[in-house]
Scaffold this active site. Structure first.
Site, short mmCIF file in Angstrom:
data_model
loop_
_atom_site.label_atom_id
_atom_site.label_comp_id
_atom_site.label_asym_id
_atom_site.label_seq_id
_atom_site.Cartn_x
_atom_site.Cartn_y
_atom_site.Cartn_z
N LEU A 101 -47.98 17.19 16.56
CA LEU A 101 -49.31 16.84 16.09
C LEU A 101 -49.20 15.42 15.58
O LEU A 101 -48.16 15.05 15.02
CB LEU A 101 -49.75 17.78 14.97
N ASP A 102 -50.26 14.64 15.74
CA ASP A 102 -50.22 13.26 15.24
C ASP A 102 -50.01 13.26 13.72
O ASP A 102 -50.32 14.25 13.05
CB ASP A 102 -51.54 12.54 15.53
N LYS A 103 -49.58 12.12 13.21
CA LYS A 103 -49.33 12.02 11.77
C LYS A 103 -50.59 12.38 10.96
O LYS A 103 -50.50 13.04 9.93
CB LYS A 103 -48.87 10.58 11.46
#
Ligand code: URA
Length: 238
Positions: A101-103
């Site tokens: 998952l993106d930051k």
């Protein structure tokens, strides 16, 4: 396997901690008190108890984490806080997040040491569904929703696969996709002239984000949840 190692694998603590438990007389094997950490156990056949509780041997470990924004989906990072740091050192040995998952994305992240299961779930052939709660910058029109459902051009060779969309409000959607291209949801919203301002994963295959988990909290998956994950990987193979 050595008894102290077995206890470590059962998440009872570090090697020195489990050695101390054994020396304190807290551990029995097949009903016999064992005080030597190097005692050999057959993890499939022997019955090991800790303070009277049977420890069922689990080869692999499975956790659901409610990932907070600001953490990276990696096992190690020089500069950023990783999702594994949230599980602590004792627990996180050998574990890795299944996919990324993106930051700035929050929500359901599966963490395991079961490489086969991860491989099944991430295989592009299997189309395991991932559901996101998307907050968009601008209102979404019915034609935007139809385009997201049908497939949009995000600059790859082919348009995105058909997705399911449930409109929750003018700017909020539940979007289920069956592939996992880099920044896919953000790029899909850009393809309809919009921007994601908040993104939370709430479903992964048969798993739903446990609403009892606050941001940054995690729990073990139940045996039923693990079996359902395996089933979903198999079912969706083409
Ligand atoms: N799509 C994105 O754009 N970001 C994520 O983190 C997951 C899906």
């Amino acid at each position: 396997m050595r008894l102290d190692k077995f206890l470590c694998k059962m998440n009872l603590g570090t090697r020195s901690r489990t050695k101390a438990f054994i020396r304190q007389g807290l551990v029995k094997v097949n009903g016999f008190l064992i005080k030597s950490p190097d005692f050999q156990v057959d993890e499939e056949k022997d019955q090991v108890t800790f303070q009277g509780e049977i420890l069922r041997y689990q080869k692999f470990h499975y956790f659901m984490l409610n990932k907070p924004a600001g953490t990276v989906s990696a096992t190690a990072d020089r500069n950023e806080r990783t999702v594994l740091e949230l599980l602590g050192q004792d627990l996180s040995k050998g574990l890795f997040p299944v996919g990324r998952l993106d930051k700035d994305t929050e929500g359901l992240l599966l963490i395991t040491d079961d490489g086969d299961l991860a491989h099944h779930l991430l295989s592009p052939k299997r189309h395991v569904g991932k559901t996101y709660l998307v907050t968009a910058e601008h209102p979404l029109t019915l034609s935007d929703i139809a385009a997201l459902e049908e497939g949009v051009d995000i600059g790859e060779k082919k348009p995105t696969l058909p997705a399911s969309v449930q409109r929750l409000s003018e700017k909020e959607l539940l979007l289920t996709i069956h592939e996992g291209k880099f920044h896919q949801v953000k790029r899909m919203l850009q393809a309809v002239g919009n921007q994601v301002i908040a993104l939370k994963r709430v479903g992964f295959g048969p798993l739903k984000l446990d609403e009892g988990l606050k941001s940054g909290e995690y729990r073990k998956l139940s045996e039923q949840e693990v079996s359902a994950l395996y089933e979903s990987g198999k079912k969706n193979a083409s």
